[in-house]
Scaffold this motif. Structure first.
Motif, PDB file in Angstrom:
ATOM      1  N   LYS A  53     -51.743  11.485  -7.726  1.00  0.00           N
ATOM      2  CA  LYS A  53     -52.823  11.495  -8.719  1.00  0.00           C
ATOM      3  C   LYS A  53     -53.506  12.855  -8.828  1.00  0.00           C
ATOM      4  O   LYS A  53     -53.946  13.244  -9.904  1.00  0.00           O
ATOM      5  N   LYS A  77     -59.789   6.920  -3.886  1.00  0.00           N
ATOM      6  CA  LYS A  77     -58.380   6.484  -3.922  1.00  0.00           C
ATOM      7  C   LYS A  77     -57.466   7.476  -3.223  1.00  0.00           C
ATOM      8  O   LYS A  77     -57.698   8.685  -3.279  1.00  0.00           O
ATOM      9  N   SER A  96     -53.451  -0.502  -6.370  1.00  0.00           N
ATOM     10  CA  SER A  96     -54.823  -0.471  -5.832  1.00  0.00           C
ATOM     11  C   SER A  96     -54.874  -0.428  -4.314  1.00  0.00           C
ATOM     12  O   SER A  96     -55.941  -0.609  -3.719  1.00  0.00           O
ATOM     13  N   GLU A 106     -60.233  -1.377 -19.613  1.00  0.00           N
ATOM     14  CA  GLU A 106     -59.015  -0.843 -18.995  1.00  0.00           C
ATOM     15  C   GLU A 106     -57.851  -1.119 -19.940  1.00  0.00           C
ATOM     16  O   GLU A 106     -57.502  -2.281 -20.169  1.00  0.00           O
TER      17      GLU A 106
HETATM   18  N1  LIG Z   1     -62.939   6.254 -11.903  1.00  0.00           N
HETATM   19  C1  LIG Z   1     -62.882   4.925 -12.034  1.00  0.00           C
HETATM   20  N2  LIG Z   1     -63.858   4.248 -12.686  1.00  0.00           N
HETATM   21  C2  LIG Z   1     -63.808   2.894 -12.789  1.00  0.00           C
HETATM   22  N3  LIG Z   1     -62.820   2.125 -12.291  1.00  0.00           N
HETATM   23  C3  LIG Z   1     -61.814   2.731 -11.630  1.00  0.00           C
HETATM   24  C4  LIG Z   1     -61.777   4.161 -11.490  1.00  0.00           C
HETATM   25  N4  LIG Z   1     -60.654   4.473 -10.812  1.00  0.00           N
HETATM   26  C5  LIG Z   1     -60.025   3.316 -10.549  1.00  0.00           C
HETATM   27  N5  LIG Z   1     -60.711   2.259 -11.025  1.00  0.00           N
HETATM   28  C6  LIG Z   1     -60.351   0.834 -10.851  1.00  0.00           C
HETATM   29  O1  LIG Z   1     -59.456   0.721  -9.741  1.00  0.00           O
HETATM   30  C7  LIG Z   1     -58.171   0.234 -10.141  1.00  0.00           C
HETATM   31  C8  LIG Z   1     -57.068   0.918  -9.356  1.00  0.00           C
HETATM   32  O2  LIG Z   1     -57.164   2.310  -9.504  1.00  0.00           O
HETATM   33  P1  LIG Z   1     -55.939   3.190 -10.021  1.00  0.00           P
HETATM   34  O3  LIG Z   1     -56.419   4.586 -10.150  1.00  0.00           O
HETATM   35  O4  LIG Z   1     -55.385   2.579 -11.255  1.00  0.00           O
HETATM   36  O5  LIG Z   1     -54.923   3.128  -8.809  1.00  0.00           O
HETATM   37  P2  LIG Z   1     -53.521   2.369  -8.590  1.00  0.00           P
HETATM   38  O6  LIG Z   1     -52.480   3.419  -8.678  1.00  0.00           O
HETATM   39  O7  LIG Z   1     -53.615   1.812  -7.230  1.00  0.00           O
HETATM   40  O8  LIG Z   1     -53.372   1.331  -9.673  1.00  0.00           O
HETATM   41  C9  LIG Z   1     -58.144   0.481 -11.647  1.00  0.00           C
HETATM   42  O9  LIG Z   1     -57.280  -0.418 -12.286  1.00  0.00           O
HETATM   43  C10 LIG Z   1     -59.595   0.267 -12.023  1.00  0.00           C
HETATM   44  O10 LIG Z   1     -59.912  -1.123 -12.086  1.00  0.00           O
END
Ligand SMILES: Nc1ncnc2c1ncn2[C@@H]1O[C@H](COP(=O)(O)OP(=O)(O)O)[C@@H](O)[C@H]1O
Ligand SMILES: [Mg+2]
Length: 352
Positions: free
Chosen positions: A136, A183, A190, A226
């Motif tokens: 990422k 993350k 997630s 989303e």
């Molecule tokens: N900056 C952020 N603001 C709000 N929600 C977030 C953000 N980053 C991640 N999320 C939430 O966390 C979830 C998982 O994060 P993500 O970056 O998509 O990682 P993964 O690769 O594990 O799916 C997202 O689907 C969202 O619901």
């Protein structure tokens, strides 16, 4: 015409192992058996490669008891799987590989590198696009260059955090107010992602993320819908994007449970979004896919705010194919059946 043999890889060494096991049966059963024979190979969580007798053995989990080893040879003059059964070893020729693997050691360029060595065609993105899309932090650097908005972030190296937690916290709190998202740079589904409302949760979140990767991102919280978009194509074929879908997570955010086990989580295909936001999501999805040198497929994820701003979140080069996964659903809504989709992806592998 002689049938071609497709090796389908699943499972894998990442924390998304179980997701791959849920995806693969939906992929394998759609492969056109008039043109292709399948060789199913499961990779255990500790990295052991096993020949799997049937799709039902995948569904039941019985594949883990297989006594037949099946490893891919990197020898480019052979393009084969080396099978060891009852003490006998033999080579089985394959024509292409479909790596239905999510996360590190599958979606991150590592398996793709092995397949390049073997000069075997394979479904999906190549080494570079897989690696930068998995990481990422690197995706952020590329997307910044495109001028597409994304959540502002602080990169944290786990070694630095362990040496100087106070300094790390001060840097994050100097930039953002709570809540923030934490993350691992390399992970998915997630795994290791958390939301922190205060310093205590931030520290716990950083420690959790550090179990998954030595690189961590702390992001500003984005308030928005989303929205996900499916991309297909590459090479000499123009890249196509599907309509968009919305995730309605039955949790505070779309965590692992909410993704795969909470039946209250819903997805909506072609939700109503402000103005031309859906169109801008599609354009941005194609731009990100092209910028990472994508090939084959990817699902590109965004947030869309109530006033229509499009914010990129992440790109997945081997999106889920579980029964509730958005990638195949978005194409079905566009009139392309799961079967057509899977077989077109295999054709693209041969075209590369
Ligand atoms: N900056 C952020 N603001 C709000 N929600 C977030 C953000 N980053 C991640 N999320 C939430 O966390 C979830 C998982 O994060 P993500 O970056 O998509 O990682 P993964 O690769 O594990 O799916 C997202 O689907 C969202 O619901
Ligand atoms: Mg995600």
């Amino acid at each position: 015409m002689k049938k071609k043999k497709i090796a389908v890889l699943f499972g894998g060494q990442s924390s998304e192992h179980i997701v791959s096991c849920m995806s693969v049966a939906n992929v394998a059963e759609q492969i056109d058996t008039e043109h292709y024979d399948l060789l199913l190979i499961g990779i255990t969580e500790d990295g052991h490669w096993l020949k799997t007798a049937s799709i039902s053995d995948i569904r039941s989990g019985a594949w883990k008891e297989s006594q037949t080893e099946a490893v891919l040879s990197p020898d480019a003059t052979k393009q084969c799987i080396i099978i060891t059964e009852n003490g006998n070893t033999y080579e089985e020729k394959v024509d292409a590989v479909f790596p239905v693997l999510h996360g590190p050691f599958g979606e991150d360029g590592t398996v793709q590198g092995l397949l390049e060595m073997a000069r075997l065609p394979y479904v999906g993105c190549g080494v570079l696009s897989s690696a930068v899309s998995m990481d990422k932090l690197y995706t952020k650097i590329i997307v910044d260059d495109l001028g597409i908005r994304q959540a502002d972030y602080v990169p944290v190296m786990s070694w630095r955090m362990k040496k100087d937690m106070d300094g790390t916290i001060a840097q994050i709190e100097g930039k953002f107010s709570y809540p923030v998202f934490i993350k691992p740079s390399n992970a998915g589904s997630s795994r290791g992602v958390s939301k922190a409302e205060n310093r205590e949760q931030l520290i716990a979140g950083l420690e959790e993320a550090a179990k998954h990767d030595r690189k961590i991102l702390v992001e500003e919280m984005i308030y928005g819908h989303e929205i996900e978009c499916a991309v297909f194509g590459g090479g000499q074929k123009p890249v196509q994007s599907s309509g968009v879908g919305e995730i309605l997570a039955a949790a505070d955010f779309y965590d692992f449970e909410a993704k795969y086990f909470n039946e209250e989580s819903r997805t909506v295909i072609n939700p109503s979004l402000p103005g031309d936001a859906a169109e801008r999501v599609r354009k941005a999805a194609e731009a990100v896919f092209n910028a990472v040198d994508g090939y084959g497929l990817a699902r590109v994820d965004f947030f869309v705010t109530d006033d229509g701003e499009v914010i990129f979140n992440e790109i997945n080069t081997m999106p889920g194919f579980t029964a509730i996964s958005m990638y195949p659903m978005l194409w079905e809504a566009a009139g392309i059946t799961k079967k057509e989709l899977i077989n077109r992806l295999i054709e693209l592998a041969f075209e590369r």
